[in-house]
Design a protein around this motif. Structure first.
Motif, PDB file in Angstrom:
ATOM      1  N   ASP A   1       0.843  -1.208   0.000  1.00 53.51           N
ATOM      2  CA  ASP A   1       0.000   0.000   0.000  1.00 53.51           C
ATOM      3  C   ASP A   1       0.883   1.265   0.000  1.00 53.51           C
ATOM      4  N   GLU A   2       2.101   1.113  -0.490  1.00 50.75           N
ATOM      5  CA  GLU A   2       3.070   2.207  -0.404  1.00 50.75           C
ATOM      6  C   GLU A   2       2.798   3.327  -1.419  1.00 50.75           C
ATOM      7  N   ARG A   3       3.482   4.447  -1.184  1.00 51.41           N
ATOM      8  CA  ARG A   3       3.576   5.530  -2.172  1.00 51.41           C
ATOM      9  C   ARG A   3       4.954   5.414  -2.821  1.00 51.41           C
ATOM     10  N   VAL A   4       4.970   5.326  -4.159  1.00 55.73           N
ATOM     11  CA  VAL A   4       6.214   5.076  -4.895  1.00 55.73           C
ATOM     12  C   VAL A   4       6.505   6.227  -5.850  1.00 55.73           C
ATOM     13  N   LEU A   5       7.759   6.627  -5.915  1.00 51.55           N
ATOM     14  CA  LEU A   5       8.193   7.677  -6.846  1.00 51.55           C
ATOM     15  C   LEU A   5       9.278   7.102  -7.745  1.00 51.55           C
ATOM     16  N   ASP A   6       9.179   7.383  -9.053  1.00 46.78           N
ATOM     17  CA  ASP A   6      10.234   6.972  -9.986  1.00 46.78           C
ATOM     18  C   ASP A   6      10.827   8.222 -10.635  1.00 46.78           C
ATOM     19  N   LEU A   7      12.098   8.478 -10.359  1.00 53.44           N
ATOM     20  CA  LEU A   7      12.801   9.642 -10.919  1.00 53.44           C
ATOM     21  C   LEU A   7      13.482   9.209 -12.223  1.00 53.44           C
ATOM     22  N   GLY A   8      13.015   9.740 -13.350  1.00 60.79           N
ATOM     23  CA  GLY A   8      13.507   9.273 -14.655  1.00 60.79           C
ATOM     24  C   GLY A   8      12.770   8.002 -15.023  1.00 60.79           C
ATOM     25  N   CYS A   9      11.420   8.082 -14.991  1.00 63.27           N
ATOM     26  CA  CYS A   9      10.582   6.873 -15.106  1.00 63.27           C
ATOM     27  C   CYS A   9      10.447   6.365 -16.537  1.00 63.27           C
ATOM     28  N   GLY A  10      10.809   7.185 -17.552  1.00 55.83           N
ATOM     29  CA  GLY A  10      10.591   6.762 -18.936  1.00 55.83           C
ATOM     30  C   GLY A  10       9.119   6.463 -19.162  1.00 55.83           C
ATOM     31  N   GLY A  11       8.831   5.296 -19.735  1.00 60.99           N
ATOM     32  CA  GLY A  11       7.440   4.888 -19.974  1.00 60.99           C
ATOM     33  C   GLY A  11       6.745   4.361 -18.722  1.00 60.99           C
ATOM     34  N   ALA A  12       7.361   4.555 -17.569  1.00 63.42           N
ATOM     35  CA  ALA A  12       6.797   4.166 -16.255  1.00 63.42           C
ATOM     36  C   ALA A  12       6.562   2.667 -16.120  1.00 63.42           C
ATOM     37  N   GLU A  13       7.359   1.892 -16.813  1.00 61.28           N
ATOM     38  CA  GLU A  13       7.144   0.444 -16.813  1.00 61.28           C
ATOM     39  C   GLU A  13       7.308  -0.176 -15.424  1.00 61.28           C
ATOM     40  N   TRP A  14       8.285   0.320 -14.647  1.00 55.85           N
ATOM     41  CA  TRP A  14       8.440  -0.204 -13.275  1.00 55.85           C
ATOM     42  C   TRP A  14       7.172   0.095 -12.470  1.00 55.85           C
ATOM     43  N   LEU A  15       6.662   1.312 -12.600  1.00 63.20           N
ATOM     44  CA  LEU A  15       5.485   1.713 -11.820  1.00 63.20           C
ATOM     45  C   LEU A  15       4.249   0.942 -12.273  1.00 63.20           C
ATOM     46  N   LEU A  16       4.092   0.758 -13.571  1.00 61.02           N
ATOM     47  CA  LEU A  16       2.925   0.029 -14.080  1.00 61.02           C
ATOM     48  C   LEU A  16       2.908  -1.394 -13.532  1.00 61.02           C
ATOM     49  N   ARG A  17       4.086  -2.014 -13.499  1.00 62.30           N
ATOM     50  CA  ARG A  17       4.150  -3.391 -12.980  1.00 62.30           C
ATOM     51  C   ARG A  17       3.843  -3.427 -11.484  1.00 62.30           C
ATOM     52  N   ALA A  18       4.374  -2.426 -10.769  1.00 63.75           N
ATOM     53  CA  ALA A  18       4.116  -2.376  -9.321  1.00 63.75           C
ATOM     54  C   ALA A  18       2.623  -2.149  -9.066  1.00 63.75           C
ATOM     55  N   LEU A  19       1.996  -1.250  -9.814  1.00 70.47           N
ATOM     56  CA  LEU A  19       0.579  -0.929  -9.626  1.00 70.47           C
ATOM     57  C   LEU A  19      -0.322  -2.105 -10.012  1.00 70.47           C
ATOM     58  N   ALA A  20       0.039  -2.775 -11.099  1.00 70.25           N
ATOM     59  CA  ALA A  20      -0.813  -3.850 -11.620  1.00 70.25           C
ATOM     60  C   ALA A  20      -0.942  -4.999 -10.632  1.00 70.25           C
ATOM     61  N   THR A  21       0.068  -5.193  -9.801  1.00 71.54           N
ATOM     62  CA  THR A  21       0.049  -6.339  -8.882  1.00 71.54           C
ATOM     63  C   THR A  21      -0.273  -5.922  -7.440  1.00 71.54           C
ATOM     64  N   ARG A  22      -0.499  -4.603  -7.211  1.00 74.95           N
ATOM     65  CA  ARG A  22      -0.753  -4.124  -5.830  1.00 74.95           C
ATOM     66  C   ARG A  22      -1.866  -3.069  -5.871  1.00 74.95           C
ATOM     67  N   PRO A  23      -3.115  -3.492  -5.694  1.00 75.80           N
ATOM     68  CA  PRO A  23      -4.251  -2.575  -5.894  1.00 75.80           C
ATOM     69  C   PRO A  23      -4.308  -1.392  -4.925  1.00 75.80           C
ATOM     70  N   ARG A  24      -3.530  -1.449  -3.828  1.00 81.40           N
ATOM     71  CA  ARG A  24      -3.574  -0.329  -2.861  1.00 81.40           C
ATOM     72  C   ARG A  24      -2.378   0.617  -3.005  1.00 81.40           C
ATOM     73  N   LEU A  25      -1.568   0.381  -4.013  1.00 81.94           N
ATOM     74  CA  LEU A  25      -0.360   1.196  -4.228  1.00 81.94           C
ATOM     75  C   LEU A  25      -0.702   2.490  -4.973  1.00 81.94           C
ATOM     76  N   HIS A  26       0.045   3.572  -4.685  1.00 85.78           N
ATOM     77  CA  HIS A  26      -0.053   4.811  -5.466  1.00 85.78           C
ATOM     78  C   HIS A  26       1.335   5.189  -5.957  1.00 85.78           C
ATOM     79  N   ALA A  27       1.413   5.701  -7.183  1.00 88.04           N
ATOM     80  CA  ALA A  27       2.729   5.932  -7.772  1.00 88.04           C
ATOM     81  C   ALA A  27       2.785   7.268  -8.490  1.00 88.04           C
ATOM     82  N   GLU A  28       4.003   7.834  -8.509  1.00 85.61           N
ATOM     83  CA  GLU A  28       4.260   9.056  -9.288  1.00 85.61           C
ATOM     84  C   GLU A  28       5.547   8.854 -10.076  1.00 85.61           C
ATOM     85  N   GLY A  29       5.554   9.371 -11.298  1.00 89.30           N
ATOM     86  CA  GLY A  29       6.738   9.270 -12.143  1.00 89.30           C
ATOM     87  C   GLY A  29       7.118  10.645 -12.665  1.00 89.30           C
TER      88      GLY A  29
END
Ligand SMILES: C[S@@+](CC[C@H](N)C(=O)[O-])C[C@H]1O[C@@H](n2cnc3c(N)ncnc32)[C@H](O)[C@@H]1O
Length: 247
Positions: free
Chosen positions: A37-65
């Motif tokens: 259920d974390e808040r995740v930040l990606d600095l230099g996220c590109g197409g945000a692929e890391w964040l998309l994978r994290a979000l897709a498998t964790r419905p309570r996660l929030h992310a910013e890129g």
């Protein structure tokens, strides 16, 4: 064709823009996201692929890129919408150095993007500014597996060997709690995916006015990889926590 368009084609088969395979990406994310259920930040996220994978498998996660590439962010937005993840993903089109978040993050990611801050330690300093107490950093950085040629240094920057890279991180007040050293296969697969996709696109679009330029780019970049840096370049991803006396 501009750099962004070339990059989009080159990464079509390997949307993670770093030499790391899918299983390793999942394992590193699991280590940095123990609750889900974390808040995740990606600095230099590109197409945000890391964040998309994290979000897709964790419905309570929030992310910013954050990224300077409008094209990569547009791709990220499109993919997030298609996957039903758009509500939980905020994307910021700006220099990562200028990003001022409203709240701290439980995990700060920066993989293959330390050049955005001028190197490994300035990237960690930025990550620290955005990190919640007890949070994790996941950083991916190149290192020299063998002594590089001058040409390799000019191409890839002033890296150090693996042990020195980790020592510098530890001396900066971080404790690695996990890590991944990209295998020869991951490194090679990434390069083949990039330059192979570009070459295939050129062969598939012979009538396109950019076809010749794209094939030339694929040929030059493949040759640079094989001749200049394949034998010397390595890539390490580290999952870090603050060392108590530096917290
Ligand atoms: C090799 S890609 C890595 C993308 C992503 N982290 C991944 O592993 O898939 C590096 C990214 O850093 C971005 N970048 C470079 N300089 C930047 C800056 N000053 N601020 C934000 N992003 C930057 C580039 O646009 C690019 O998307």
């Amino acid at each position: 064709m501009n750099r962004e368009q070339i990059s989009r084609i080159a990464h079509a088969e390997h949307p993670i823009k770093s030499p790391i395979d899918d299983a390793s990406v999942s394992r590193l994310l699991a280590r940095g996201l123990p609750r889900g259920d974390e808040r995740v930040l990606d600095l230099g996220c590109g197409g945000a692929e890391w964040l998309l994978r994290a979000l897709a498998t964790r419905p309570r996660l929030h992310a910013e890129g954050v990224d300077v590439s409008a094209d990569a962010l547009a791709q990220a937005r499109q993919a997030a919408s298609a996957l039903g993840l758009r509500q939980r993903l905020a994307l910021h089109h700006r220099n990562a150095q200028d990003f001022v978040p409203s709240e701290p993050f439980d995990l700060v990611l920066s993989v293959g993007a330390t050049h955005a801050f001028g190197g490994l330690l300035p990237t960690l300093a930025a990550a620290r500014r955005h990190l919640a107490p007890g949070g994790y950093v996941l950083i991916g950085e190149g290192f020299w597996e063998r002594a590089p040629s001058q040409e390799a240094v000019e191409m890839l920057g002033d890296l150090t060997d693996l042990a020195t890279t980790v020592d510098r991180v530890v001396a900066d007040g971080w404790t690695p709690v996990d890590g991944h050293i990209s295998t020869r296969r991951e490194l090679d697969d990434y390069e083949w995916a990039c330059w192979g996709s570009l070459a295939a696109w050129a062969l598939d679009h012979p009538a396109d006015p950019d076809s010749t330029q794209v094939l030339q780019t694929a040929t030059i970049r493949r040759s640079e990889w094989l001749r200049v840096y394949r034998d010397a370049f390595g890539f390490v991803s580290l999952v870090l926590r603050r060392t108590p006396e530096h917290a």
